[in-house]
Each structure stands twice: as C-alpha cells, then as structure tokens.
Scaffold this active site. Structure first.
Site, PDB file in Angstrom:
ATOM      1  N   LYS A  89      34.668  59.264  71.192  1.00  0.00           N
ATOM      2  CA  LYS A  89      35.196  58.788  71.103  1.00  0.00           C
ATOM      3  C   LYS A  89      36.606  58.612  71.332  1.00  0.00           C
ATOM      4  O   LYS A  89      37.235  59.412  70.873  1.00  0.00           O
ATOM      5  CB  LYS A  89      34.521  57.783  69.664  1.00  0.00           C
ATOM      6  CG  LYS A  89      32.879  57.646  69.934  1.00  0.00           C
ATOM      7  CD  LYS A  89      32.469  56.987  71.055  1.00  0.00           C
ATOM      8  CE  LYS A  89      33.189  55.341  70.340  1.00  0.00           C
ATOM      9  NZ  LYS A  89      33.321  55.134  68.799  1.00  0.00           N
ATOM     10  N   TYR A 127      29.631  62.296  78.410  1.00  0.00           N
ATOM     11  CA  TYR A 127      30.425  61.705  77.626  1.00  0.00           C
ATOM     12  C   TYR A 127      30.721  62.481  76.148  1.00  0.00           C
ATOM     13  O   TYR A 127      30.053  63.016  76.028  1.00  0.00           O
ATOM     14  CB  TYR A 127      29.320  60.659  77.334  1.00  0.00           C
ATOM     15  CG  TYR A 127      29.677  60.180  75.897  1.00  0.00           C
ATOM     16  CD1 TYR A 127      30.684  58.755  76.058  1.00  0.00           C
ATOM     17  CD2 TYR A 127      29.355  60.781  74.435  1.00  0.00           C
ATOM     18  CE1 TYR A 127      30.883  57.885  74.970  1.00  0.00           C
ATOM     19  CE2 TYR A 127      29.153  59.599  72.827  1.00  0.00           C
ATOM     20  CZ  TYR A 127      30.417  58.743  73.357  1.00  0.00           C
ATOM     21  OH  TYR A 127      29.840  57.789  72.552  1.00  0.00           O
ATOM     22  N   ASP A 178      39.617  63.170  66.890  1.00  0.00           N
ATOM     23  CA  ASP A 178      38.249  63.283  65.365  1.00  0.00           C
ATOM     24  C   ASP A 178      37.656  64.511  65.744  1.00  0.00           C
ATOM     25  O   ASP A 178      37.816  65.085  66.649  1.00  0.00           O
ATOM     26  CB  ASP A 178      37.248  62.345  66.314  1.00  0.00           C
ATOM     27  CG  ASP A 178      36.018  62.414  65.019  1.00  0.00           C
ATOM     28  OD1 ASP A 178      36.244  63.484  64.237  1.00  0.00           O
ATOM     29  OD2 ASP A 178      35.091  62.342  65.660  1.00  0.00           O
TER      30      ASP A 178
HETATM   31  C1  F6R Z   1      30.870  58.384  66.753  1.00  0.00           C
HETATM   32  C2  F6R Z   1      29.723  57.548  67.338  1.00  0.00           C
HETATM   33  C3  F6R Z   1      28.534  57.523  66.619  1.00  0.00           C
HETATM   34  C4  F6R Z   1      27.466  58.238  66.856  1.00  0.00           C
HETATM   35  C5  F6R Z   1      26.703  58.921  66.164  1.00  0.00           C
HETATM   36  C6  F6R Z   1      25.381  59.816  67.200  1.00  0.00           C
HETATM   37  O1  F6R Z   1      32.104  58.006  66.752  1.00  0.00           O
HETATM   38  O2  F6R Z   1      30.244  56.182  67.444  1.00  0.00           O
HETATM   39  O3  F6R Z   1      27.586  55.918  65.711  1.00  0.00           O
HETATM   40  O4  F6R Z   1      27.391  58.290  68.335  1.00  0.00           O
HETATM   41  O5  F6R Z   1      26.176  59.116  65.131  1.00  0.00           O
HETATM   42  O6  F6R Z   1      26.243  60.897  67.099  1.00  0.00           O
HETATM   43  P1  F6R Z   1      25.115  62.253  67.448  1.00  0.00           P
HETATM   44  O7  F6R Z   1      24.670  62.057  68.509  1.00  0.00           O
HETATM   45  O8  F6R Z   1      26.410  63.060  67.356  1.00  0.00           O
HETATM   46  O9  F6R Z   1      24.468  62.360  66.259  1.00  0.00           O
HETATM   47 MG    MG Z   2      33.018  61.668  64.679  1.00  0.00          MG
HETATM   48 MG    MG Z   3      36.635  58.318  65.946  1.00  0.00          MG
END
Ligand code: F6R
Ligand code: MG
Ligand code: MG
Length: 371
Positions: free
Chosen positions: A236, A233, A11
């Site tokens: 993903k 972390y 990604d």
């Molecule tokens: C990304 C995912 C999303 C993000 C969420 C928060 O693959 O699973 O659910 O974790 O949108 O993203 P941030 O922390 O970047 O705002």
């Molecule tokens: Mg992403």
């Molecule tokens: Mg992804």
C-alpha cells in the site's frame, strides 16, 4: 544552519494481519538509526509507527535524497524485515521491492517526504503519518492548511501570508509536475487536486514577501505509488507528510484544523474502498474495523539545530474526539454500501487489485449488444 527533515517509511510486516507494527521492528530500526547518529550520518531521529507502517523521522545536514541517509533507512528496514520474518509477521518485507540498495530508496518500495531549510529562530514542524490510504488523501487537508481562509485565519490576518502559497502538483500517471500560485490560481489548483487518484500535492512554497524564502518548501508529501513502481498491486502507499508552522506560516492549530473534519479517502480494505479518515494518537493507530478506518497520526516537534524536541502526539487530545465519533458514523454509513460504488473504488482505481483476474475469467462470456 541548513537542516534536512526526512521521513522514510515502509510496511515490512505487522501483527495480526495488517494491523500493527511490532515493537521488535521498532527496536531493530532504532538500533540501526542509533548507529547512523553515532557515525554522524544523522543529527537525530525518532522511530514512529502508524498502523502497520514503520515511519523513520530523521534529521541531518546532508540535503534531500542523500545516499548515506537513505542507506541508513534501508538498512533499518532490512533489519526490521529480518525480525518480522523471525516472528512470521504478516507481509514481512512487503514494501521492499528490491534485493539491493542502489543509492536512494526512491522506486525501491519505501515512501519518502523530505525538506531542506534554514532553521528559523524557532522551528515547529508536524509530521503526519497515514495508514490505509494513498498520497491523494493529503490533497484536501494540505489545500485547507495553505489556501483556505476558512481554515487558516492567518491567510486573512497575517501580512506575511498576503501573497499566499505556491503549490507543486504531480501528475502521478504521466509523471509530470506543475506549479500553481494561490490565491490567483486557486480554481485551477482545485480542478487538478480534486482528482485525488491522479494529481497530488508534492510540496508547498511560500509566496513573495513571506519571512520564509520563496525557494524553501514549507510542506512536503510522499507521492510514491507502489503499484506504479512494481507494475502490479503490491503493498500500500500509506503516505506521510511534513509541514512547518508558525511565524508567517499556518500555526500548528491551523495545520491540524483540517482533521476536525474526517474527509473521505480511498484505500480502506484491500486498498479498494472509500471511507473516512480517523485522526488518532500513535498508540491508537490500529486499523481494526474492516482493516481501518484509515488512520492519521500527527507528531509535533521543535527543531533545535537539527535535534528533534518532542514529539507531541497531537491527535491524542480530546479536541479530536468529535472528529473520531463523526468518522465512525460515516464509517457505518459507507459500510452499508458493501461492494457498491462509491464505497468501493471506481474500476479505473481497481486496476491493480483482483479485478483484472475477474475480467479475465469472464472474458469469453461478454456478448456484443449490437444486433
Ligand atoms: C493492507 C490493507 C488490507 C489488505 C487486506 C487483504 O494495507 O489495506 O486491507 O489489503 O487485509 O490482505 P491480503 O491480501 O494480504 O490477505
Ligand atoms: Mg501491511
Ligand atoms: Mg500500512
């Protein structure tokens, strides 16, 4: 001739938020791989996406972990990242954990599933691409494809499969592996792979007396856990897998049958929630509701001396409409639990999210229960 089929994915930015890989990124990756094909590094390639992930499906004759092939993928991700930065896409370059390429993408962020094999007279393969989940999400369907006679009729009917299949299972915490034969060690296999956050199927090999040699993998899964690599972390895992089909192996229909049941997987919203897997076409792999539900795309190809003939976007078919509508019903049910387990992951699997910060804040306020 020996062909290697490699899927390398990352990604490197998406719109809007974590939803969709932009066409400009696909174009940028395509330009790099086109050159790699022209120079003889690749025989063929197909640039796919699943949700916000850019999936490079490549064929070549160079074996697994080849530096030239991995470098081509790396360069494709770098150019796509530059494009993502230009467009200020969300999470531009998020899965690129190093500034310099060092021989292989392993440990550098991208996920990777590869298999080298002698092409049969006809070689049907399916590339499975997931978004918003982790590698353990493949345990259930891959087990069903290669070890469950209620899924794969060939295990009962085709004499080639009489001796079942051999599973290579990784312990992704201890970085160890074990081989288990089915059907004789079916229960031990299930004891391990039922724990999807720790034990993951890496490869499957045919048992004795199959038309396909015992040494050749017939399925491979990417098992790269980004948080293990980065120590925190980041991004993903969003795994990919490859499975070969037909003629002594599960048919294509048996390879995709497990997805008629939208099993529960982890990785929904913030990598911290359990939800159903939603089978869909590549064009419909746009995680929307609560950043999901988790998507699975299946692209079927025939290989012809390494050339990719296809893809057939399998889950575009209406035969998966009922699985989709069941997945949506399960999504409604799971969402009603809000921040409670088992919708939210157990604390052990939340270690790399914001939980440590919450615990840090409350540290001094925990009182002993001992009188
Ligand atoms: C990304 C995912 C999303 C993000 C969420 C928060 O693959 O699973 O659910 O974790 O949108 O993203 P941030 O922390 O970047 O705002
Ligand atoms: Mg992403
Ligand atoms: Mg992804």
């Amino acid at each position: 001739m020996k062909t290697t089929l490699s899927i390398i994915k990352a990604d490197v930015g998406s719109y809007c938020g974590h939803q969709l890989c932009h066409a400009n990124l696909i174009k940028a990756a395509d330009a790099v791989l086109k050159e790699a094909k022209a120079s003889g590094t690749l025989i063929d390639y197909y640039v796919a996406h699943c949700g916000d992930d850019l999936d490079l499906i490549m064929t070549h004759d160079k074996g697994e972990g080849n530096e030239k092939v991995h470098k081509a993928a790396w360069d494709a991700f770098m150019d796509a990242t530059a494009e993502a930065k230009k467009l200020k896409l969300y999470g531009a370059g998020q899965d690129i954990l190093s500034d310099a390429f060092s021989g292989n993408v392993k440990g550098m962020g991208p996920g990777c599933a590869e298999m080298e094999f002698e092409e049969r007279k006809s070689e049907p393969v399916v590339c499975f691409l997931m978004d918003k989940t982790d590698p353990g999400a493949f345990n259930f369907p891959v087990y069903r494809m290669f070890a469950d006679p209620f899924n794969t009729a060939g295990l009962v009917i085709d004499p080639n499969m009489r001796n079942g299949f051999r599973f290579e299972v990784y312990d992704i915490k201890e970085h160890k592996r074990v081989f288990l034969n089915t059907p004789s060690e079916l229960y031990e296999l299930l004891a391990l792979i039922g724990s999807t956050s720790r034990y993951v199927i890496k490869r499957v090999y045919p048992g004795a007396d199959n038309k396909v040699p015992e040494t050749e993998a017939v399925a491979a899964v990417s098992t790269d856990k980004l948080y293990e690599i980065a120590g925190d972390y980041v991004g993903k895992d969003d795994p990919v897998a490859i499975a070969r089909g037909q003629s002594g192996l599960p048919s294509i229909g048996e390879l995709v049958e497990p997805y008629a049941f939208p099993h529960l997987v982890s990785g929904w919203m913030r990598g911290s929630h359990v939800g159903p897997i939603y089978p869909c076409s590549m064009d419909n792999s746009i995680p929307t509701r609560f950043d999901g539900p988790t998507r699975i795309v299946a692209l079927g190809f025939q290989l012809a001396e390494g050339k990719l003939v296809g893809p057939n976007d399998i889950f575009a078919d209406g035969a998966y409409d009922r699985a989709r509508s069941k997945a949506l019903k399960v999504a409604d049910y799971m969402r009603r639990h809000g921040p409670f387990q088992p919708h939210r992951l157990p604390p052990t699997d939340m270690e790399y999210t914001s939980m440590p910060k919450v615990m840090e804040k409350l540290k001094g306020r925990f009182e002993s229960l001992k009188e």
